[in-house]
Design an enzyme around this catalytic site. Sequence first.
Site, PDB file in Angstrom:
ATOM      1  N   ASP A  28      -0.871   4.194   9.380  1.00  0.00           N
ATOM      2  CA  ASP A  28      -1.937   3.197   9.297  1.00  0.00           C
ATOM      3  C   ASP A  28      -3.190   3.626  10.053  1.00  0.00           C
ATOM      4  O   ASP A  28      -3.142   3.984  11.235  1.00  0.00           O
ATOM      5  CB  ASP A  28      -1.453   1.851   9.856  1.00  0.00           C
ATOM      6  CG  ASP A  28      -0.483   1.143   8.920  1.00  0.00           C
ATOM      7  OD1 ASP A  28      -0.542   1.395   7.705  1.00  0.00           O
ATOM      8  OD2 ASP A  28       0.326   0.337   9.419  1.00  0.00           O
TER       9      ASP A  28
ATOM     10  N   HIS B 166       1.782   7.326   4.321  1.00  0.00           N
ATOM     11  CA  HIS B 166       0.614   7.246   5.195  1.00  0.00           C
ATOM     12  C   HIS B 166       1.010   6.716   6.572  1.00  0.00           C
ATOM     13  O   HIS B 166       2.066   6.097   6.745  1.00  0.00           O
ATOM     14  CB  HIS B 166      -0.476   6.358   4.587  1.00  0.00           C
ATOM     15  CG  HIS B 166      -0.097   4.914   4.483  1.00  0.00           C
ATOM     16  ND1 HIS B 166       0.793   4.430   3.545  1.00  0.00           N
ATOM     17  CD2 HIS B 166      -0.502   3.830   5.215  1.00  0.00           C
ATOM     18  CE1 HIS B 166       0.930   3.126   3.686  1.00  0.00           C
ATOM     19  NE2 HIS B 166       0.162   2.733   4.698  1.00  0.00           N
TER      20      HIS B 166
ATOM     21  N   HIS C 133       4.872   5.690   6.503  1.00  0.00           N
ATOM     22  CA  HIS C 133       5.660   4.776   5.679  1.00  0.00           C
ATOM     23  C   HIS C 133       5.139   4.755   4.249  1.00  0.00           C
ATOM     24  O   HIS C 133       4.024   5.200   3.960  1.00  0.00           O
ATOM     25  CB  HIS C 133       5.709   3.365   6.271  1.00  0.00           C
ATOM     26  CG  HIS C 133       4.362   2.758   6.552  1.00  0.00           C
ATOM     27  ND1 HIS C 133       3.587   3.101   7.634  1.00  0.00           N
ATOM     28  CD2 HIS C 133       3.656   1.807   5.887  1.00  0.00           C
ATOM     29  CE1 HIS C 133       2.466   2.401   7.632  1.00  0.00           C
ATOM     30  NE2 HIS C 133       2.475   1.617   6.575  1.00  0.00           N
TER      31      HIS C 133
ATOM     32  N   ARG D 290       0.976  -9.251   8.261  1.00  0.00           N
ATOM     33  CA  ARG D 290       1.043  -8.151   9.230  1.00  0.00           C
ATOM     34  C   ARG D 290       0.082  -8.342  10.388  1.00  0.00           C
ATOM     35  O   ARG D 290      -1.086  -8.686  10.189  1.00  0.00           O
ATOM     36  CB  ARG D 290       0.730  -6.826   8.529  1.00  0.00           C
ATOM     37  CG  ARG D 290       1.028  -5.598   9.384  1.00  0.00           C
ATOM     38  CD  ARG D 290       0.612  -4.331   8.685  1.00  0.00           C
ATOM     39  NE  ARG D 290      -0.837  -4.135   8.724  1.00  0.00           N
ATOM     40  CZ  ARG D 290      -1.498  -3.241   7.999  1.00  0.00           C
ATOM     41  NH1 ARG D 290      -0.846  -2.484   7.141  1.00  0.00           N
ATOM     42  NH2 ARG D 290      -2.803  -3.120   8.112  1.00  0.00           N
TER      43      ARG D 290
END
Length: 289
Positions: free
Chosen positions: A103, A101, A238, A252
């Site tokens: 983000d 995917h 990723h 994150r």
Amino acid sequence: MSVSAGTTLDVRPISGALGAEIHGIDLTNLTDELFAELRSLLLRHLVIFVVGQTGLTPEAHVDFGRRFGEVELHPYLPRLDGHPEIVVIDSENGGKVDVWHTDMTFHQSPPLASILHLVKAPGAGGDTMWTNQYLAYEQLSAPMRQLLDGLTAIHVIRIGSEFTSRAEHPVVRVHPETGRRSLYVNRLFTSHIPQLSRNESDALLEYLFEFSEGPQFTCRYRWRTGDVAVWDNRVTQHYAVNDYFEPRRGQRVTILGDHPEGEPPRWEHYRAAPGQRYWPGRVNAVENY
């Protein structure tokens, strides 16, 4: 291995497609010159790994993110107590996303970049893979590239009644800083190509997903506690490899991006014939005609 002139940066590419480790830098003590070099390395390698950042505090993590742009407050993932800008990616609390995917492409302006600090790595496993979508686009045939340059795609997320978002983006995106074209669809969030019938869309997207995830376009990173990954969310996908049994925890920060640009669509949205029906053959084909 290469050492950049004028700095102590030690840059080590990790695959032929993308990715580089950066040694000899402390993100809590970053000059403007070093940050400019890191940003240049990100544009070149698409994902960079700054190793050995065990002393990176949440405050320093957020400050580093703000050098790239405005920091996002994620709409639904858990956040670090006292630091709403930091999302917690915890394997013990739903933090395993083992599907390719990009983000948050379901937003009108998806993120520019993400910065993940791994604060706890498992003893074995738990690698992450990235894929270079410049290369995926460039290695398609000329007729396929010409078709895709005239299409858009619908990106959707629905989390029960908690959160829903939908956006329409070009299938081929032009990077705002490099001017290069890249494929911009992903298996997790891309629902369909509205200029095509739904069966045509499913078939084309499945081909593009499989092609863009090919090993020739990828790198794979073995995490150590304290490593920081920064990836260009505009031109990568990723995948978090789910092959571990010990806890894995990351923090994150995500940087707000711009609205993806590409060629304008060359066709109107497809209109189904009266009575025509569609039975979804793909997981994320979430919308009917």
